[in-house]
Enzyme design. Sequence first.
Site, PDB file in Angstrom:
ATOM      1  N   ASP A  59       0.835  -1.193   0.000  1.00  0.00           N
ATOM      2  CA  ASP A  59       0.000   0.000   0.000  1.00  0.00           C
ATOM      3  C   ASP A  59       0.878   1.253   0.000  1.00  0.00           C
ATOM      4  O   ASP A  59       1.853   1.340   0.756  1.00  0.00           O
ATOM      5  CB  ASP A  59      -0.899  -0.021   1.237  1.00  0.00           C
ATOM      6  CG  ASP A  59      -1.758   1.219   1.365  1.00  0.00           C
ATOM      7  OD1 ASP A  59      -2.648   1.408   0.530  1.00  0.00           O
ATOM      8  OD2 ASP A  59      -1.525   2.002   2.317  1.00  0.00           O
ATOM      9  N   GLU A 117       1.753  -0.495  -4.983  1.00  0.00           N
ATOM     10  CA  GLU A 117       0.835   0.590  -5.319  1.00  0.00           C
ATOM     11  C   GLU A 117       1.743   1.800  -5.493  1.00  0.00           C
ATOM     12  O   GLU A 117       2.208   2.378  -4.503  1.00  0.00           O
ATOM     13  CB  GLU A 117      -0.185   0.825  -4.218  1.00  0.00           C
ATOM     14  CG  GLU A 117      -1.180   1.919  -4.572  1.00  0.00           C
ATOM     15  CD  GLU A 117      -2.153   2.234  -3.448  1.00  0.00           C
ATOM     16  OE1 GLU A 117      -3.306   2.590  -3.738  1.00  0.00           O
ATOM     17  OE2 GLU A 117      -1.748   2.152  -2.272  1.00  0.00           O
TER      18      GLU A 117
END
Length: 710
Positions: free
Chosen positions: A350, A386
Site C-alpha cells: 500500500d 501501489e
Amino acid sequence: MDIENYPGSPYPLGATWDGEGVNFALFSENATAVELCLFNSEDDKTEAAKVKMTERTHQVWHTYLPGVKPGQLYGFRVHGPFEPHNGHRFNPHKLLLDPYAKAISGTIEWHDALFGYTMGDPQKDLSFSKTDSAQYIPKTVVIDPSFDWGNDRKPKIPYHKTIIYEAHVKGFTKLHPEIPEEIRGTYAGLAHPVTIKYLKQLGITAIELMPVHHFITDRHLADKNLANYWGYNTIGFFAPDVRYSSSGTHGEQVVEFKQMVKALHQAGIEVILDVVYNHTAEGNHMGPTLSFRGIDNAAYYRLTEDQRYYMDYTGTGNTLNANLPNVLRLIMDSLRYWILEMHVDGFRFDLAATLARELHEVDRLSAFFDIIHQDPIISQVKLIAEPWDVGEGGYHVGNFPPGWAEWNGKYRDCIRDYWRGADSMLAEFAQRFTGSSDLYKDDYRSPTASINFVTAHDGFTLHDLVSYNEKHNEANGEGNNDGESHNRSWNCGVEGPTKDAEVVELRNRQIRNFMTTLFLSQGVPMLVSGDELGRTQGGNNNAYCQDNEISWIDWGNVDQDLLSFTRRLISFCKKHPVFNRRRWFQGKPIKGKVKDIAWFLPEGKEMTEENWNHDFAKSLAVFLSGMGIHSKGPKGEQVQDDSFYVIFNAHYEPLKYKLPYVKYGKSWTKVLDTAAPDSLDEEEEVYLPNETVEVAARSVVVLHHQEEKR
C-alpha cells in the site's frame, strides 16, 4: 510480584517460546527503562506481574522468563523523556503493544486513557496524562509457532499465468448461505470447500487479501458506529487480525490463518497479502499512544523540523521512517515471517512510494529497494507496488525497479476513458492493451510488470462504474465529500438503478467490454471479488467504513449470466498464451511471415502514424499472431498458439470491419462478441479474408484463426 527471570537474548525481537520459557526482546533507542507486564486475562485492569528488563544490548531490551507458556498475555511500559518538541513521547502510564507480537488478543475499547496527553487540556498534546490505559487496550499474546504444514508446497505460479482476485476476508463469505454460520467472514470461511470450489471454477490463480495485519478502527468512526472495514490502519505487522478468526483470541487465529493458506495451496491458489508498512494506526500528534509512539516515537516516525509534528505522506497523520535501520528491520522481519512461518506467496504494498522516500523525494534506489533486492527470501516472492502516495511528487507508475510489478493506474484510467467514449484514446489504449511498454520496457521489465485493473477495492465496483456518474457516499457521514470525484464513469444515461431495458442491456454490455479488455490485455489481470457477480455498493466509491451489507458480497443476488461469462472468458484466455505473453510484441515479421502484432482500420488496411492521432476515432482492430509467442517455454519447449483478430468499437453506432488479406489468415471464426453474451459457448460464423464483420455499437468481437502446428 517477583518473578524469576534471566538476561535472555536481544534476538529475535518479540516474544519467543522455546518449549521451556519465553524470551522477550524490545527495541527502544531512547528509553531509560522498560517494564514487561504480564496479565492473567483480557479483562484485567492491572498486570498480575511486572518485570523490569534490565538487560540492554545494542538498543534492545531483553529478558527470559522460565515457565511462561503460549497463551500468556503481556504488554510493555516504557520510561523515558516526555518532550514532544524533541520527538519523545514516553509515558509509562500507557500499556503498549509489542511491535513484534504474533497475536493480539482483542480490539481497542476507546477511552481518553489511551492518549499520552490529557484530553481537554489547553496544552493539548504537550500535557501529560497519568491515567492508566491497561484495561482499554488489548494484550499481546505469546504463541506456539509449531504447525503441521504436511506436504504444503507453494504453487509458484509465474506472473504470465497469474490471475489475481482481490478480496476481503470478512466481506467475501459473511453472507454466504452454504458456509456454516459460525465461520462466515473468517479465515476458516475462506478455507471452506465451498469457497475454494468457487475460486477454482472461476479460474483465478491468486487471492490478494485486503489487510489482515491487526488494525485499529479509528475513534471518530467508532463514535459514529462505523468501522475501519478495509483495514488500512495497522498496529501489528506480525499478527493476523483476531476479528477474522472463528476459533479464539489467545493465538488460535495464527493456526486458523495457516490452515487457510494450506487449504488454498492444496487447491493451487496463491495467497498475496495487502500490506501497509507506510504508517501506523497511531495517527498524528493528537493520536493515541498504543505502541510505537510510546516505545520510541523518534526512532519509528518521520518527524518535521519541529519534532512535535509528523510528516504525512499517507493522509493518515503519520509516516513510518523506512530510512531508519530499526524500521527497515521491522519491515523485513515482518515480510520474512509471513513468507517463512505463514507460507504466503507475495505482497501488495500500500502506498509503496512512501517507502521509497529518502528525505522527501521518492528515490527508486532507496535503502528499502536495496534490501529487498538482495534478500534471498523476500526477493523470490511476488512483490507488487501501489506506486504512489499522497505526498508531493508521489505518483510513480512505471518507476519501480526490476523485480517489482505495479498496480497500473494508467491502465485503469485509460480503459475507463476509452469505453466511456473519450476522444484521443486510440494510441494510449494500444499501449495499455499490449502491456504498457512505454512504462516498463526501457527497464528490461516484461509486460507482467503491469498489474492491470479496471476497478479495485477503492472506488466504484464494476457494476457501479457503468451505473453512476457521481459518487453517493452519504452513508459515510462526511457529507459526500470523501472519495474520488473524478471516476471516469458513465451511467449509460440514467443515474443509479433503472428498469429501462435498453439502459440495462447497455450496462451489461459495457461490463462485458471491461471484462474482455482486462483479460485479453497483456500483463497480469486483477479482478475485484464480486465484480463477476454484479455486486453494487449503491454508488458508494469509498466504502472503507462500511462493515455491513454495503460492502459484503450478497450471494443471494448474483448475476448468473455475468458469472458464467466471466468464467468462460477466463478459461478462454488461460487456454491461449497469445493473451499472456512473457515477452513484448516486436511489431516485426516472424520468420519472414506476418508480424506478431498489427493494427487495422475498418477498411482492412494497417493503421499509419496519422491514424493514431485521429481525435474522433473510437474503434480499432488488432491482429495477434500465435507464432513465436515465447521462443522457449519454461521447460525448453516451443510455445505456439493460434492467431486472433480483435475488434474494439467504443463508438455509439455499429461499424463494419473488413478482415485483412489472406496472409493474416485463410479463415476466421467468431468466438466472442460482447453484444451476444453467450458467444463463448461455441464458435459461431466463419469469415474469409476481405469479408465484412459487423461490430455492434460499444462492443468487442474476437475472431480466431487456427494456425498450422509445426
